[in-house]
Design a protein around this motif. Structure first.
Motif, PDB file in Angstrom:
ATOM      1  N   GLN A 198       0.855  -1.179   0.000  1.00  6.12           N
ATOM      2  CA  GLN A 198       0.000   0.000   0.000  1.00  6.12           C
ATOM      3  C   GLN A 198       0.894   1.233   0.000  1.00  6.12           C
ATOM      4  O   GLN A 198       1.848   1.325   0.768  1.00  6.12           O
ATOM      5  CB  GLN A 198      -0.882  -0.018   1.246  1.00  6.12           C
ATOM      6  N   GLN A 199       0.583   2.157  -0.866  1.00  3.23           N
ATOM      7  CA  GLN A 199       1.387   3.368  -0.946  1.00  3.23           C
ATOM      8  C   GLN A 199       0.829   4.427  -0.004  1.00  3.23           C
ATOM      9  O   GLN A 199      -0.378   4.580   0.134  1.00  3.23           O
ATOM     10  CB  GLN A 199       1.427   3.896  -2.369  1.00  3.23           C
ATOM     11  N   THR A 200       1.743   5.105   0.646  1.00  5.85           N
ATOM     12  CA  THR A 200       1.372   6.201   1.531  1.00  5.85           C
ATOM     13  C   THR A 200       2.007   7.477   0.987  1.00  5.85           C
ATOM     14  O   THR A 200       2.645   7.469  -0.064  1.00  5.85           O
ATOM     15  CB  THR A 200       1.858   5.929   2.975  1.00  5.85           C
ATOM     16  N   PHE A 201       1.859   8.534   1.724  1.00  4.38           N
ATOM     17  CA  PHE A 201       2.338   9.833   1.258  1.00  4.38           C
ATOM     18  C   PHE A 201       3.842   9.826   0.975  1.00  4.38           C
ATOM     19  O   PHE A 201       4.296  10.392   0.001  1.00  4.38           O
ATOM     20  CB  PHE A 201       2.006  10.908   2.307  1.00  4.38           C
ATOM     21  N   ARG A 202       4.621   9.150   1.820  1.00  8.04           N
ATOM     22  CA  ARG A 202       6.073   9.174   1.661  1.00  8.04           C
ATOM     23  C   ARG A 202       6.635   7.860   1.144  1.00  8.04           C
ATOM     24  O   ARG A 202       7.805   7.583   1.328  1.00  8.04           O
ATOM     25  CB  ARG A 202       6.714   9.525   2.992  1.00  8.04           C
ATOM     26  N   GLY A 203       5.828   7.014   0.534  1.00  3.11           N
ATOM     27  CA  GLY A 203       6.350   5.758  -0.017  1.00  3.11           C
ATOM     28  C   GLY A 203       5.409   4.613   0.280  1.00  3.11           C
ATOM     29  O   GLY A 203       4.212   4.715   0.064  1.00  3.11           O
ATOM     30  N   TYR A 204       5.963   3.510   0.801  1.00  3.23           N
ATOM     31  CA  TYR A 204       5.170   2.331   1.115  1.00  3.23           C
ATOM     32  C   TYR A 204       4.897   2.266   2.609  1.00  3.23           C
ATOM     33  O   TYR A 204       5.628   2.822   3.419  1.00  3.23           O
ATOM     34  CB  TYR A 204       5.900   1.063   0.670  1.00  3.23           C
ATOM     35  N   LYS A 205       3.876   1.527   2.955  1.00  4.02           N
ATOM     36  CA  LYS A 205       3.512   1.382   4.353  1.00  4.02           C
ATOM     37  C   LYS A 205       4.563   0.508   5.045  1.00  4.02           C
ATOM     38  O   LYS A 205       4.764  -0.648   4.689  1.00  4.02           O
ATOM     39  CB  LYS A 205       2.126   0.751   4.458  1.00  4.02           C
ATOM     40  N   ALA A 206       5.238   1.057   6.021  1.00  6.58           N
ATOM     41  CA  ALA A 206       6.389   0.397   6.657  1.00  6.58           C
ATOM     42  C   ALA A 206       6.012  -0.924   7.304  1.00  6.58           C
ATOM     43  O   ALA A 206       6.787  -1.888   7.250  1.00  6.58           O
ATOM     44  CB  ALA A 206       7.019   1.328   7.682  1.00  6.58           C
ATOM     45  N   SER A 207       4.846  -1.030   7.904  1.00  4.53           N
ATOM     46  CA  SER A 207       4.464  -2.277   8.575  1.00  4.53           C
ATOM     47  C   SER A 207       4.325  -3.422   7.577  1.00  4.53           C
ATOM     48  O   SER A 207       4.681  -4.559   7.880  1.00  4.53           O
ATOM     49  CB  SER A 207       3.160  -2.088   9.353  1.00  4.53           C
ATOM     50  N   GLU A 208       3.825  -3.136   6.372  1.00  9.41           N
ATOM     51  CA  GLU A 208       3.709  -4.178   5.348  1.00  9.41           C
ATOM     52  C   GLU A 208       5.085  -4.614   4.862  1.00  9.41           C
ATOM     53  O   GLU A 208       5.345  -5.806   4.695  1.00  9.41           O
ATOM     54  CB  GLU A 208       2.876  -3.686   4.175  1.00  9.41           C
ATOM     55  N   VAL A 209       5.976  -3.681   4.642  1.00 11.53           N
ATOM     56  CA  VAL A 209       7.325  -4.008   4.180  1.00 11.53           C
ATOM     57  C   VAL A 209       8.042  -4.827   5.245  1.00 11.53           C
ATOM     58  O   VAL A 209       8.680  -5.843   4.936  1.00 11.53           O
ATOM     59  CB  VAL A 209       8.116  -2.729   3.834  1.00 11.53           C
ATOM     60  N   ASP A 210       7.921  -4.432   6.515  1.00  6.87           N
ATOM     61  CA  ASP A 210       8.551  -5.180   7.599  1.00  6.87           C
ATOM     62  C   ASP A 210       8.015  -6.600   7.673  1.00  6.87           C
ATOM     63  O   ASP A 210       8.760  -7.555   7.894  1.00  6.87           O
ATOM     64  CB  ASP A 210       8.342  -4.468   8.938  1.00  6.87           C
ATOM     65  N   TRP A 211       6.697  -6.763   7.506  1.00  6.82           N
ATOM     66  CA  TRP A 211       6.081  -8.087   7.560  1.00  6.82           C
ATOM     67  C   TRP A 211       6.626  -8.985   6.461  1.00  6.82           C
ATOM     68  O   TRP A 211       6.979 -10.135   6.703  1.00  6.82           O
ATOM     69  CB  TRP A 211       4.564  -7.960   7.445  1.00  6.82           C
TER      70      TRP A 211
END
Length: 121
Positions: free
Chosen positions: A60-73
């Motif tokens: 999921q894209q957010t204002f400053r890039g990708y959602k960090a929790s998804e990338v960490d998962w």
């Protein structure tokens, strides 16, 4: 000067009219409703992750890039999969080393039964 003003107003009205028609005909362009807060569409299989699975991951894209929790998962899941695969490789290499050591020593001799050779029961 009035002619230029009318020309600009006419172009603005025409652009607004074209925009309104396109908006009503094609909609906002969203196929699905927005995802509820706290949920994710990021998916990976429980085990047996393949390269195609990783290539198909979407964040999921957010204002400053990708959602960090998804990338960490995703990174944690991939790290666990790599650890499991390396453990399997290590076990197979150890088994192969034991098998090759047993093959180097030759066949294991069979001991005589405790009753002695040639005695029947």
């Amino acid at each position: 000067m009035v002619t230029i003003g009318l020309y600009v107003m006419g172009v603005a009205v025409l652009v607004a009219l074209i925009f309104a028609v396109v908006w009503f005909v094609f909609g906002r362009g969203e196929d699905l409703p927005p995802v509820e807060k706290g949920t994710t569409l990021t998916r990976l299989p429980r085990a047996g992750i393949t390269g195609d699975d990783v290539r198909a991951v979407l964040f999921q894209q957010t204002f400053r890039g990708y959602k960090a929790s998804e990338v960490d998962w995703v990174l944690e899941k991939l790290a666990r999969e790599i650890d499991e695969l390396r453990a399997v490789v290590h076990d197979l290499q150890a088994r192969d080393a034991v098998d090759s050591a047993a093959a180097d020593t030759g066949p294991i001799p069979v001991a005589d039964p405790p009753d002695g050779p040639g005695r029947g029961r």
